[in-house]
Each structure stands twice: as C-alpha cells, then as structure tokens.
Design an enzyme around this catalytic site. Structure first.
Site: not given
Ligand code: UFG
Length: 341
Positions: A86, A59, A298, A151, A155, A233, A36, A82, A126, A179
């Site tokens: 995501k 990987d 949603p 996802y 976390k 946010r 990504n 990291f 997160s 975060y």
C-alpha cells in the site's frame, strides 16, 4: 458461528476489523504473510476480545499455497481481502512488485472461490480511484480517472477483475469498500497503526513527532485552493471503518445485496485540512507539534471527501467518532507502544 477468512488480518485495518468481527460473533481466520505486520498483533486482538484467531502465514500471490491453505479450512462463509502492498511512493519505483502481489493474490482468491462453496467477498478499495474529482463530495457514481500511481491502479484493476469475475460466475457476490483516509487506533490502545520505518501518512507522522521519534512534521504545501491553503481529506476512525465491514459482510451473508457486485464509499462525509488535523491534535492532546510548511508532495491531490448518503442508507453504516476522538486514540496507541507516560 460463521467462519470468515481475513487476509491481511494482522495489518492496520485488518486487525481492527478482526476485533469487530469477533465482537459481532464471527469466527475469524487470519491469512497474512507478515510482510508489513507482526505476529504480536494476534496478542493484541486476544487482549481485546479474549480470542486469538487461527493464523496462517501464506503468500497469497502463490496460487498453490493459497489453494492448499483454503483446502484445509472447512465451512467458510466469506472472505475479507485486505492483504496488499500500500505504499504509494514505493509503487512508483517498484510497479511490478505491486502488480504482482496485489493482482495475483486477488486472482488466486477469486479462482479458489470459484471452485468452492463460499461465495461472499469483501474487497478493500480506495478513494484513490476517483483521483482529483471535479465535483465534491464524490459519490459512488463519480468518474474513475486514470490512477496516479501503480498502487492506485491495482485498486482500479482489482475492482474490474472482481466485476468481470462476478459477472461470469454464478452465486459469487462481492462488495468493494472505497476507503477514505483511515486514522486512529482501537480505544484499548492494544492495536493500532505501526508503519515500518519513516511513516508516509500524516497521522503516524504526527504521533511519532509528538513522541520525539521524528524531529519535525512537514506539511506538504499551503498554496492549495482550500480555505487555509493545505490539502483536504476525509479522515475516518479505523474502528468506524472496521464496523463498515461487518455491515457489508452481513449484507452479503443475509442476501440483502441489490446486485452481485456493489461498491460503497466509506468515509465520514466531512473534509479536514492538514492544518485542521494538526490543530485538532494539539487541542485534544495538549501537545505542541513542531512543524513547518514545505513544498507540495508530488502526486498529492488537492482535496477529496465522500458523499456517504448511499452507504449510510444501504449499508446502515454511519461514522460515530470525531476527528478529535481518532487523533486522541492514535496518540494513546503511540504512547502505549513507546511506553510514554
Ligand atoms: N501530509 C503531510 N505531511 C506528512 C504526511 C502527509 O502534510 O508527513 C499530507 C499529505 O500531503 C496529504 C495529507 O497529509 O495532503 C494526507 O496524506 P496521507 O499520506 O496520510 O494520505 P493520502 O491521502 O496521501 O493517501 C492515503 C493512503 C493511500 C490511499 C489514499 C486514498 O496513504 O494508501 O489515502 O485512499 F490510496
């Protein structure tokens, strides 16, 4: 010079953290599978810092590859992890892709660390772990509620995996940074956020709409229980977020941690609504955005922002940049990337 492995170091937050690490005198080694991100990010880091970090395309969900890679690197002081998938929506349709990648990579790193002499880990968590909190702002003690997406669940589970592993492994130490919403780009506009395909997140959608790549921004819902009806946010400049990693890493390296596993909120402590973000973008750039209000998305929560008092006191990490600074830097990055004058 302390050597730090940065997994996902060519990604959005990873690349900005690499810059701050190098500027703080650390030697950076990046491990990324480029699923990504692109290798050109290394050139961006070099333009800013004068140093092109050593890079391994690995990987991390593959245990053998991970161990082999770490075996070739000597004198590591710590790992900032990291690397993870995501995209919240994709995780709902492809949960196993997320569990397999995000959990296996963490397990492989922890297992490797158990057998080695480097013992310091910083993990990207997160604010999604809080879900829609009943009490705002959220502190590190706010309840963790069942995740809305695979996802988010990765976390939560990752934090638990780290906690359990630390408890059973002598000398291993870790900090999870929760975060809030990172936005913006490095002031040089040499690195920034580069979503592949149609952006999911608000700020890349705004900058791509301003650049004419997207026709219209959709604001997902104006019937929330907030002052202007749009969702709230805590948007933090990615450079401020990156700097928090240096504080966290230094805390571990200098043995200033209170316990072997610690958790910190990394946000600004201030909530902004979607409309406030749009209005601020228009103000700082002078560009009128084409947008319309549509139904809620949603899975979105209504509002969240961080209580940052614990991280400010203990990490000595305080945000410096405003929402306007962050939005302008995001726009400058988009312009430079698209050759817009
Ligand atoms: N939004 C829009 N239009 C868009 C995109 C977003 O109105 O085109 C709204 C969303 O509905 C939300 C706000 O802008 O109210 C922020 O949305 P983002 O997608 O930018 O961010 P989220 O808060 O949904 O999620 C982000 C990350 C997740 C992370 C979560 C909590 O994308 O990875 O923060 O940390 F889990």
């Amino acid at each position: 010079m302390k050597k730090i492995i940065v997994t996902g170091g060519t990604g959005y937050i990873g690349s900005h953290t690499c810059v701050e690490l190098i500027n703080s005198g650390f030697e950076v080694i990046i491990i990324d599978d480029l699923s990504n991100s692109t290798i050109e990010v290394l050139d961006g880091i070099k333009k800013i810092t004068g140093i092109k970090p050593e890079f391994y395309k690995i990987d991390l969900a593959n245990a053998k590859e991970t161990l082999r890679c770490f075996d070739t690197i000597n004198n590591i002081s710590g790992v900032i992890h990291f690397a993870a998938y995501k995209a919240v929506g994709e995780s709902v349709s492809l949960p196993l892709k997320y569990y397999k990648n995000n959990l296996n990579s963490l397990i492989n790193i922890l297992e490797t660390m158990q057998g080695k002499s480097f013992k310091n880990l910083i993990f990207s968590s997160s604010c999604t772990v809080y879900g829609q909190a009943e009490k705002l702002p959220v502190t590190e003690q706010s309840p963790i509620i069942k995740a809305d997406s695979p996802y988010g669940n990765t976390k939560q589970i990752s934090e638990e995996i780290i906690y359990d592993t630390i408890n059973s492994t002598e000398n291993l130490k870790a900090i999870s940074l929760r975060y809030f919403n990172p936005i913006g780009a490095h002031e040089s506009a040499e690195i920034g956020e580069l979503p592949i395909g149609e952006p999911n997140n608000l700020v890349p959608y705004i900058t791509q709409t301003a650049a004419g790549i997207r026709k219209q921004l959709r604001i997902f819902g104006n019937d929330y229980n907030t002052p202007d009806g749009t969702a709230i946010r805590d948007y933090i400049h990615v450079t401020d977020l990156a700097k928090a990693h240096i504080s966290a890493l230094s805390r571990l390296v200098n043995n200033e941690n209170k316990t072997n596993y610690e958790v910190f909120n990394i946000g600004t402590g201030k909530g902004d609504s979607v409309l406030e973000v749009v209005n601020t973008f228009e103000k700082v750039t002078g560009i009128k955005l084409n947008y319309k209000i549509v139904n809620r998305r949603p899975g979105d929560i209504e509002q969240i922002w961080a209580d940052t008092s614990y991280s400010e006191k203990n990490l000595r990490s305080k945000t410096e940049k405003s929402l306007g600074d962050a939005l302008l830097s995001a726009w400058n990055w988009e312009k430079k990337y698209r050759n817009i004058t």
